[in-house]
Design a protein around this motif. Structure first.
Motif, PDB file in Angstrom:
ATOM      1  N   GLN A  60       0.832  -1.194   0.000  1.00  0.00           N
ATOM      2  CA  GLN A  60       0.000   0.000   0.000  1.00  0.00           C
ATOM      3  C   GLN A  60       0.875   1.256   0.000  1.00  0.00           C
ATOM      4  O   GLN A  60       0.600   2.213  -0.720  1.00  0.00           O
ATOM      5  N   GLU A  61       1.933   1.245   0.789  1.00  0.00           N
ATOM      6  CA  GLU A  61       2.822   2.402   0.868  1.00  0.00           C
ATOM      7  C   GLU A  61       3.470   2.690  -0.492  1.00  0.00           C
ATOM      8  O   GLU A  61       3.520   3.843  -0.937  1.00  0.00           O
ATOM      9  N   GLU A  62       3.968   1.658  -1.156  1.00  0.00           N
ATOM     10  CA  GLU A  62       4.587   1.840  -2.474  1.00  0.00           C
ATOM     11  C   GLU A  62       3.568   2.379  -3.473  1.00  0.00           C
ATOM     12  O   GLU A  62       3.883   3.249  -4.286  1.00  0.00           O
ATOM     13  N   LEU A  63       2.351   1.859  -3.409  1.00  0.00           N
ATOM     14  CA  LEU A  63       1.289   2.308  -4.319  1.00  0.00           C
ATOM     15  C   LEU A  63       0.968   3.785  -4.088  1.00  0.00           C
ATOM     16  O   LEU A  63       0.882   4.569  -5.035  1.00  0.00           O
ATOM     17  N   LYS A  64       0.819   4.162  -2.818  1.00  0.00           N
ATOM     18  CA  LYS A  64       0.470   5.550  -2.490  1.00  0.00           C
ATOM     19  C   LYS A  64       1.604   6.526  -2.787  1.00  0.00           C
ATOM     20  O   LYS A  64       1.376   7.732  -2.860  1.00  0.00           O
ATOM     21  N   ASN A  65       2.814   6.017  -2.985  1.00  0.00           N
ATOM     22  CA  ASN A  65       3.942   6.876  -3.362  1.00  0.00           C
ATOM     23  C   ASN A  65       3.937   7.226  -4.843  1.00  0.00           C
ATOM     24  O   ASN A  65       4.603   8.176  -5.252  1.00  0.00           O
ATOM     25  N   VAL A  66       3.209   6.470  -5.657  1.00  0.00           N
ATOM     26  CA  VAL A  66       3.256   6.712  -7.106  1.00  0.00           C
ATOM     27  C   VAL A  66       1.923   7.131  -7.719  1.00  0.00           C
ATOM     28  O   VAL A  66       1.894   7.700  -8.803  1.00  0.00           O
ATOM     29  N   VAL A  67       0.789   6.836  -7.037  1.00  0.00           N
ATOM     30  CA  VAL A  67      -0.519   7.213  -7.584  1.00  0.00           C
ATOM     31  C   VAL A  67      -1.440   7.738  -6.495  1.00  0.00           C
ATOM     32  O   VAL A  67      -1.286   7.434  -5.319  1.00  0.00           O
ATOM     33  N   SER A  68      -2.416   8.539  -6.917  1.00  0.00           N
ATOM     34  CA  SER A  68      -3.521   8.913  -6.041  1.00  0.00           C
ATOM     35  C   SER A  68      -4.745   8.167  -6.564  1.00  0.00           C
ATOM     36  O   SER A  68      -4.784   7.763  -7.728  1.00  0.00           O
ATOM     37  N   TYR A  69      -5.734   7.960  -5.699  1.00  0.00           N
ATOM     38  CA  TYR A  69      -6.931   7.196  -6.072  1.00  0.00           C
ATOM     39  C   TYR A  69      -8.163   7.920  -5.562  1.00  0.00           C
ATOM     40  O   TYR A  69      -8.237   8.295  -4.392  1.00  0.00           O
ATOM     41  N   ASP A  70      -9.117   8.142  -6.441  1.00  0.00           N
ATOM     42  CA  ASP A  70     -10.388   8.756  -6.073  1.00  0.00           C
ATOM     43  C   ASP A  70     -11.390   7.628  -5.845  1.00  0.00           C
ATOM     44  O   ASP A  70     -11.772   6.938  -6.791  1.00  0.00           O
ATOM     45  N   GLU A  71     -11.805   7.437  -4.598  1.00  0.00           N
ATOM     46  CA  GLU A  71     -12.694   6.326  -4.249  1.00  0.00           C
ATOM     47  C   GLU A  71     -14.050   6.402  -4.941  1.00  0.00           C
ATOM     48  O   GLU A  71     -14.652   5.375  -5.223  1.00  0.00           O
ATOM     49  N   LYS A  72     -14.547   7.608  -5.207  1.00  0.00           N
ATOM     50  CA  LYS A  72     -15.856   7.753  -5.857  1.00  0.00           C
ATOM     51  C   LYS A  72     -15.799   7.400  -7.341  1.00  0.00           C
ATOM     52  O   LYS A  72     -16.638   6.671  -7.849  1.00  0.00           O
ATOM     53  N   SER A  73     -14.819   7.942  -8.043  1.00  0.00           N
ATOM     54  CA  SER A  73     -14.746   7.723  -9.496  1.00  0.00           C
ATOM     55  C   SER A  73     -14.000   6.441  -9.847  1.00  0.00           C
ATOM     56  O   SER A  73     -14.170   5.899 -10.926  1.00  0.00           O
ATOM     57  N   ASN A 108     -14.046   1.063 -11.266  1.00  0.00           N
ATOM     58  CA  ASN A 108     -13.219   0.645 -10.139  1.00  0.00           C
ATOM     59  C   ASN A 108     -13.421   1.489  -8.892  1.00  0.00           C
ATOM     60  O   ASN A 108     -12.530   1.561  -8.042  1.00  0.00           O
ATOM     61  N   SER A 109     -14.596   2.129  -8.758  1.00  0.00           N
ATOM     62  CA  SER A 109     -14.875   2.852  -7.517  1.00  0.00           C
ATOM     63  C   SER A 109     -14.988   1.811  -6.410  1.00  0.00           C
ATOM     64  O   SER A 109     -15.510   0.718  -6.625  1.00  0.00           O
ATOM     65  N   ILE A 110     -14.508   2.142  -5.241  1.00  0.00           N
ATOM     66  CA  ILE A 110     -14.424   1.153  -4.162  1.00  0.00           C
ATOM     67  C   ILE A 110     -15.804   0.633  -3.769  1.00  0.00           C
ATOM     68  O   ILE A 110     -15.948  -0.535  -3.401  1.00  0.00           O
ATOM     69  N   ARG A 111     -16.847   1.447  -3.886  1.00  0.00           N
ATOM     70  CA  ARG A 111     -18.193   0.976  -3.520  1.00  0.00           C
ATOM     71  C   ARG A 111     -18.737  -0.047  -4.528  1.00  0.00           C
ATOM     72  O   ARG A 111     -19.718  -0.721  -4.254  1.00  0.00           O
ATOM     73  N   ASN A 112     -18.090  -0.167  -5.688  1.00  0.00           N
ATOM     74  CA  ASN A 112     -18.514  -1.130  -6.706  1.00  0.00           C
ATOM     75  C   ASN A 112     -17.716  -2.432  -6.638  1.00  0.00           C
ATOM     76  O   ASN A 112     -17.942  -3.336  -7.419  1.00  0.00           O
TER      77      ASN A 112
END
Length: 192
Positions: free
Chosen positions: A7-20, A107-111
């Motif tokens: 998770q740390e490596e992922l968050k270092n290279v991308v941002s993620y919008d949970e809604k979209s 790929n929204s997290i609620r889906n």
């Protein structure tokens, strides 16, 4: 060096919008570039001007014809829906990921939900080979009636023969409810 991403490596290279459900590349630091020619600063500036802030990933078509968004991180392609799960939950999903609405690119997290292979198969759309328009219902020319059937846990189960497609579809839907199929099972494939 493992190609497994954290998770740390992922968050270092991308941002993620949970809604979209959209990932975007983050700006990178010079230390993230390794060049045997010593051009790390140039590579870093070039990469940031070209990719930082832009949507990450691309659509790949699998051998079965399904389209999925993938991203290249740590010299490996990763499915974006699995990375969304990791980004939010801190671990890669132990099971399969089901797109609840049937849209494999949403790929929204609620889906997304982590499910077994059997549960995933209980939330699928009408196969392209289906001619009746209803999952598990086909016309039997020999008898001139509609046949309803269902498959679960690898076992085929005959439900019955019916004079009208509506009756066969109702019998099939009742069996789906009895067996715990997802409410979306049997929907039409989304057109992109």
């Amino acid at each position: 060096m493992s190609n497994q991403i954290t998770q740390e490596e992922l968050k270092n290279v991308v941002s993620y919008d949970e809604k979209s459900g959209i990932f975007k590349w983050l700006e990178r630091h010079e230390s993230m570039f390794n060049s045997k020619f010593g051009n790390e600063a140039v590579h870093c500036r070039t990469w940031n001007s070209r990719y930082a802030g832009k949507r990450a990933g691309c659509i790949a078509t699998l051998s079965c014809g399904t389209k999925r968004e993938v991203m290249g991180i740590k010299k490996r392609l990763h499915y974006s829906h699995r990375l969304a799960w990791l980004y939010v939950n801190g671990v890669l999903p132990p099971l399969e990921i089901d797109h609840i609405d049937g849209d494999s690119q949403n790929n929204s997290i609620r889906n997304l939900r982590s499910v077994t292979s059997q549960e995933n198969s209980m939330n699928s759309s009408v196969p392209a080979t289906n001619t009746s328009g209803v999952v598990g219902v086909s016309f039997c020319k020999r008898d001139g009636r509609w046949r309803a059937h269902i498959q679960t846990s690898g076992k085929y189960q005959h439900i019955g023969y019916f004079g009208h497609i509506f009756d066969a579809a109702c019998a099939r839907k009742s069996k789906e409810i009895e067996l715990g199929f997802h409410a979306n099972h049997g929907r039409r494939k989304l057109q992109k």
